[in-house]
Design a protein around this motif. Sequence first.
Motif, PDB file in Angstrom:
ATOM      1  N   LEU A   1       0.820  -1.210   0.000  1.00 48.67           N
ATOM      2  CA  LEU A   1       0.000   0.000   0.000  1.00 48.67           C
ATOM      3  C   LEU A   1       0.852   1.258   0.000  1.00 48.67           C
ATOM      4  N   ASN A   2       2.091   1.128   0.481  1.00 51.26           N
ATOM      5  CA  ASN A   2       2.947   2.308   0.523  1.00 51.26           C
ATOM      6  C   ASN A   2       3.743   2.527  -0.760  1.00 51.26           C
ATOM      7  N   GLU A   3       3.659   1.545  -1.654  1.00 52.46           N
ATOM      8  CA  GLU A   3       4.358   1.724  -2.930  1.00 52.46           C
ATOM      9  C   GLU A   3       3.655   2.774  -3.773  1.00 52.46           C
ATOM     10  N   THR A   4       4.429   3.488  -4.571  1.00 52.10           N
ATOM     11  CA  THR A   4       3.798   4.424  -5.495  1.00 52.10           C
ATOM     12  C   THR A   4       3.259   3.624  -6.674  1.00 52.10           C
ATOM     13  N   ASN A   5       2.351   4.262  -7.398  1.00 52.64           N
ATOM     14  CA  ASN A   5       1.814   3.630  -8.607  1.00 52.64           C
ATOM     15  C   ASN A   5       2.939   3.283  -9.564  1.00 52.64           C
ATOM     16  N   GLU A   6       3.940   4.160  -9.551  1.00 53.47           N
ATOM     17  CA  GLU A   6       5.055   3.998 -10.465  1.00 53.47           C
ATOM     18  C   GLU A   6       5.769   2.668 -10.195  1.00 53.47           C
ATOM     19  N   GLU A   7       6.082   2.449  -8.913  1.00 51.24           N
ATOM     20  CA  GLU A   7       6.768   1.223  -8.541  1.00 51.24           C
ATOM     21  C   GLU A   7       5.888   0.007  -8.828  1.00 51.24           C
ATOM     22  N   ARG A   8       4.640   0.147  -8.453  1.00 54.25           N
ATOM     23  CA  ARG A   8       3.760  -0.997  -8.539  1.00 54.25           C
ATOM     24  C   ARG A   8       3.369  -1.308  -9.974  1.00 54.25           C
ATOM     25  N   GLY A   9       3.320  -0.248 -10.800  1.00 51.12           N
ATOM     26  CA  GLY A   9       2.856  -0.435 -12.170  1.00 51.12           C
ATOM     27  C   GLY A   9       3.912  -0.994 -13.101  1.00 51.12           C
ATOM     28  N   ASN A  10       5.115  -1.161 -12.627  1.00 57.50           N
ATOM     29  CA  ASN A  10       6.191  -1.602 -13.499  1.00 57.50           C
ATOM     30  C   ASN A  10       6.093  -3.107 -13.778  1.00 57.50           C
ATOM     31  N   ALA A  11       5.781  -3.435 -15.029  1.00 57.24           N
ATOM     32  CA  ALA A  11       5.577  -4.831 -15.399  1.00 57.24           C
ATOM     33  C   ALA A  11       6.894  -5.620 -15.369  1.00 57.24           C
ATOM     34  N   GLU A  12       8.021  -4.915 -15.433  1.00 56.78           N
ATOM     35  CA  GLU A  12       9.328  -5.576 -15.470  1.00 56.78           C
ATOM     36  C   GLU A  12       9.721  -6.096 -14.085  1.00 56.78           C
ATOM     37  N   LYS A  13       9.136  -5.465 -13.073  1.00 58.30           N
ATOM     38  CA  LYS A  13       9.497  -5.800 -11.696  1.00 58.30           C
ATOM     39  C   LYS A  13       9.216  -7.276 -11.406  1.00 58.30           C
ATOM     40  N   PRO A  14      10.114  -7.985 -10.722  1.00 60.86           N
ATOM     41  CA  PRO A  14       9.823  -9.383 -10.375  1.00 60.86           C
ATOM     42  C   PRO A  14       8.552  -9.445  -9.536  1.00 60.86           C
ATOM     43  N   LYS A  15       7.829 -10.535  -9.728  1.00 67.37           N
ATOM     44  CA  LYS A  15       6.559 -10.685  -9.011  1.00 67.37           C
ATOM     45  C   LYS A  15       6.809 -10.965  -7.524  1.00 67.37           C
ATOM     46  N   THR A  16       6.024 -10.279  -6.686  1.00 62.81           N
ATOM     47  CA  THR A  16       6.116 -10.540  -5.252  1.00 62.81           C
ATOM     48  C   THR A  16       4.742 -10.925  -4.739  1.00 62.81           C
ATOM     49  N   GLY A  17       4.706 -11.534  -3.552  1.00 60.03           N
ATOM     50  CA  GLY A  17       3.428 -11.912  -2.968  1.00 60.03           C
ATOM     51  C   GLY A  17       3.673 -12.806  -1.766  1.00 60.03           C
ATOM     52  N   VAL A  18       2.571 -13.155  -1.074  1.00 58.12           N
ATOM     53  CA  VAL A  18       2.659 -13.980   0.130  1.00 58.12           C
ATOM     54  C   VAL A  18       1.467 -14.939   0.117  1.00 58.12           C
ATOM     55  N   PRO A  19       1.689 -16.215   0.513  1.00 54.25           N
ATOM     56  CA  PRO A  19       0.550 -17.139   0.592  1.00 54.25           C
ATOM     57  C   PRO A  19      -0.394 -16.745   1.726  1.00 54.25           C
ATOM     58  N   LEU A  20      -1.674 -16.935   1.505  1.00 56.04           N
ATOM     59  CA  LEU A  20      -2.651 -16.592   2.541  1.00 56.04           C
ATOM     60  C   LEU A  20      -2.886 -17.777   3.480  1.00 56.04           C
ATOM     61  N   GLY A  21      -2.388 -18.952   3.103  1.00 51.05           N
ATOM     62  CA  GLY A  21      -2.574 -20.131   3.952  1.00 51.05           C
ATOM     63  C   GLY A  21      -3.959 -20.719   3.816  1.00 51.05           C
ATOM     64  N   ARG A  22      -4.670 -20.378   2.757  1.00 51.40           N
ATOM     65  CA  ARG A  22      -6.022 -20.930   2.538  1.00 51.40           C
ATOM     66  C   ARG A  22      -6.108 -21.438   1.102  1.00 51.40           C
ATOM     67  N   THR A  23      -7.163 -22.176   0.841  1.00 50.55           N
ATOM     68  CA  THR A  23      -7.389 -22.625  -0.535  1.00 50.55           C
ATOM     69  C   THR A  23      -8.808 -22.275  -0.962  1.00 50.55           C
ATOM     70  N   VAL A  24      -8.994 -22.251  -2.281  1.00 44.23           N
ATOM     71  CA  VAL A  24     -10.349 -22.125  -2.841  1.00 44.23           C
ATOM     72  C   VAL A  24     -10.572 -23.290  -3.784  1.00 44.23           C
ATOM     73  N   THR A  25     -11.840 -23.530  -4.095  1.00 41.81           N
ATOM     74  CA  THR A  25     -12.201 -24.628  -4.973  1.00 41.81           C
ATOM     75  C   THR A  25     -12.385 -24.120  -6.395  1.00 41.81           C
ATOM     76  N   ASN A  26     -11.678 -24.761  -7.317  1.00 39.38           N
ATOM     77  CA  ASN A  26     -11.894 -24.428  -8.727  1.00 39.38           C
ATOM     78  C   ASN A  26     -13.219 -25.044  -9.145  1.00 39.38           C
ATOM     79  N   PRO A  27     -14.190 -24.250  -9.529  1.00 40.09           N
ATOM     80  CA  PRO A  27     -15.544 -24.766  -9.761  1.00 40.09           C
ATOM     81  C   PRO A  27     -15.630 -25.757 -10.909  1.00 40.09           C
ATOM     82  N   VAL A  28     -14.694 -25.753 -11.847  1.00 45.03           N
ATOM     83  CA  VAL A  28     -14.849 -26.677 -12.974  1.00 45.03           C
ATOM     84  C   VAL A  28     -14.355 -28.077 -12.660  1.00 45.03           C
ATOM     85  N   ASN A  29     -13.434 -28.215 -11.715  1.00 50.80           N
ATOM     86  CA  ASN A  29     -12.921 -29.560 -11.462  1.00 50.80           C
ATOM     87  C   ASN A  29     -12.802 -29.898  -9.980  1.00 50.80           C
TER      88      ASN A  29
END
Length: 841
Positions: free
Chosen positions: A303-331
């Motif tokens: 949330l503290n990142e600027t749009n500029e930083e966040r909008g950069n498609a070249e930037k390596p992807k970051t993220g964190v697992p939420l520790g939950r799962t969802v069900t894929n409705p098709v299978n």
Amino acid sequence: MAEHRYDPQEIEPRWQKVWADERTWEVANERSSEGRGDSRRARSEIPSSYVLEMLPYPSGEPHIGHLKTYSVGDAMAHFRRRLGARVLHPMGYDAFGLPAENQAIKTGVHPRDSTAASIASFQRQFRSWGISIDWSRELATNEPSYYRWTQWIFLELYRAGLAYRKEAAVKWCPKDQTVLANEQVDAEGHCERCGAVVEVKQLVQWFFRITDYAERLLGDLDTIEWPEHVKTMQRNWIGRSVGAEVTFRCEELGVDYPVFTTRPDTLFGATFFVMAPEHPDVMRLAQGTSNEQAVHDYVNHALNETNEERGNAEKPKTGVPLGRTVTNPVNGEQIPMYVADYVLMEYGTGAIMAVPAHDERDYSFARAFQLPIRRVIAPADPDAKQQPGADEEGLPYTSDGVIAGSHRDFDGMNNREALAAIVAWLDREGKGHASVNYRLRDWLISRQRYWGCPIPIIYCESCGMVPVPDEQLPVELPDIEDYTPKGRSPLAAAEDWVNTTCPSCGGKARRETDTMDTFVDSSWYFLRYCDASNERAAWDPAALREWMPVDQYIGGVEHAILHLMYARFFTKALADLGHLDFQEPFQALFTQGMVTKDGSKMSKSKGNVVSPASIVERVGADTARCYILFVGPPDQDADWSDDGVDGVHRFLGRLWRLAAETAEKTGPTSTTTDQASHAGAEGPDLDLLRKTHWAIDKISGDLRRFAFNTAIAAVMELLNECSKLRDQVEASTLSFALSTAASLLFPFAPHVCSDIYELLTGERVWEQPWPQADEALLEREVYELVCQVNGKVRDRVQASADSDQETLKDLCRAAPNVRAHMDGKEIVKEIVVPGKLVNIV
RNA sequence: GCGGCGGUGGCGGAACGGUAGACGCGGGGGCCUCAAAAGCCCCUGUCCGAAAGGGCGUGUGGGUUCGACUCCCACCCGCCGCACCA
């Protein structure tokens, strides 16, 4: 012979006075009222036409861009009048807004006063440019008589549910201390006005529900005559995507999470699920899992990142697992949930299904987090060349192909057919449905600033939010001492004004202290011109029926998205509320190019500003206006050159002098006798007559397609012909040619052309109908036949217009240089274009 | 990446598929003048040629056509808009 000197300083004010004294350019609404022009024709038969330039924002003095806009618009207005239309051509000022207020903070001058001074300067200059404005309809958006109706429209939208208040993460400019619309923030996250880096804040704000109109705003672009690039910009901005909404269920919490996807055909390839950091459920999902702290930290960081930083498609992807799962409705598969900043809360539902095999972003995320990648579409042509950036297995594969490894019902199908089949299946199972998504966001109109239209809402302790009753409008902007922004509206400090009584229960209440975005003011001003002094209503529907929609709108491309989209939205919303009976405000749009100096934008900091006032003082308004239209096509950028200006000034001087000298010989000769008196002309007289009618024909066509540069060039050609033949033709012929030149040039150079026309004919050029070309004089009985051999021009010979094809062939074959090139070769073919050329192959 | 627009003399720019460079600027020469300014006249894409005339020329490469700045295909360059839009 007396000395004749072209003196714009004498000529221009003289004609401006006539137009001001006689209110020449005013038009009444009632078609039956008496007026100028052809009294033999009933008023009701005269077509009406609305020519409008975007209203100026009065700040300082007009600049050269204003001169261009109004020169273009005035030429169009004059041309339409001379073609017999009643033309509405009004003027006003977009007078609320931040610059005046910032100026006030700096200098202490009240925005009302600085705005009034600027308006006075604009008025003076518009008159000195000779723009044909109906001044009786003049308005400024900061006048209570105007914004009373802006407030009324706000309340109409409010009552219709199209204006609403909600808490939102909004773009906040820390320097201007105000909220901004998405459209007012550039791609790098800077405030459009001051350049400061914009922050995100959670505030309760007013919005207009423009998203309800996304589909119509998109579809109706097909009904209007606008430049393609402007339509494209609007289409991009609306950003329509067709796909499906699919529900993924989190069983542990028992919550359904819908996602929007344009690729339901890849559903079987979904291997994980990602939510935006702003998603309201993110913390709740992580709660109680081992990832709670990590998720918390990640969200804060994102949330503290600027749009500029966040909008950069070249930037390596970051993220964190939420520790939950969802069900894929098709299978029925359980897939892990993540939070990652590459997913945007503003688009779709703020959550996505991730299909790494067939989406580049999901692919790089999966690679970074070692997540499974499952191909479900095979290329239809296995030998097809791989997409750039794909791995050895050809992934991510984003093109079309054949479904594979999904489900026996779909495997082997073309993926586009499968897409429809899968959506139909989801719909039957109640797990999803076809859906359309738009990039367009609702329009945030609250501004925590002083110099704007007050929002007519009252907050009552017991009744809640209460609209100000219509009869209490306008809610006038109070006078205050301190407009310095402090994170809340400066109006909040005006206690006497803020504290009021509830219109509904009479109890204690407070006024809304935010003001409206100035784009609200300019979203309906074109309606008000139709009935500008109406005190009982924003307009009389009959007045709108007479003029609206605007037949020709003129302005800069910089308004291609904001103003033009908002005005279209207002028009549609007001039409839905029964106040208008048309859907689009501007039937045709013309976007004029910028005026540059030495190839770059004029700016005070570069010191390359050309002030219209100084040009007008030096060479006159006619020269300035003609130059700016002559320098190139008006829809393109034009570079200002003082040498070029002098060239146009010389042209107007030559035209005026020759006319003055000719008038001395002939005296004023009414044009009505000209056609007849030139019936038997021959020799140079006939040549000049022909050139005159050629110019009429050429310029009439040019004006219809806004080719003002070539129209002016044609008048130059006509004048050159006049100069060449001046001593060989009858004075009356010369007089006719010159008065016609003035008549044709009048839309661009109204003062000098009025002068010339009066000298030569004793008449007023603006009261004359547009000249008609005599077809007979456009055809020549003898012309130069171009003789080609194998497509190359080899000779030219005189041919008569009534020669048949055989004669023309003979003429060509006999041409000396053609014979030289034939050289006894065989003729395979002869092409004859009568009136033009013969090509021997 | 997607979409839109554009690329023609020294410069701004003209050219319904039919004489490329209208018109203007700039440049050269001349007239007028004691001189200057203003004004007027002529020349001005490029190469060869004394001239007549010819060769080459509209971003690049192909194509359609008797004929292409113009239409079609592929590409290069520039400007503008949108863009981690699922």
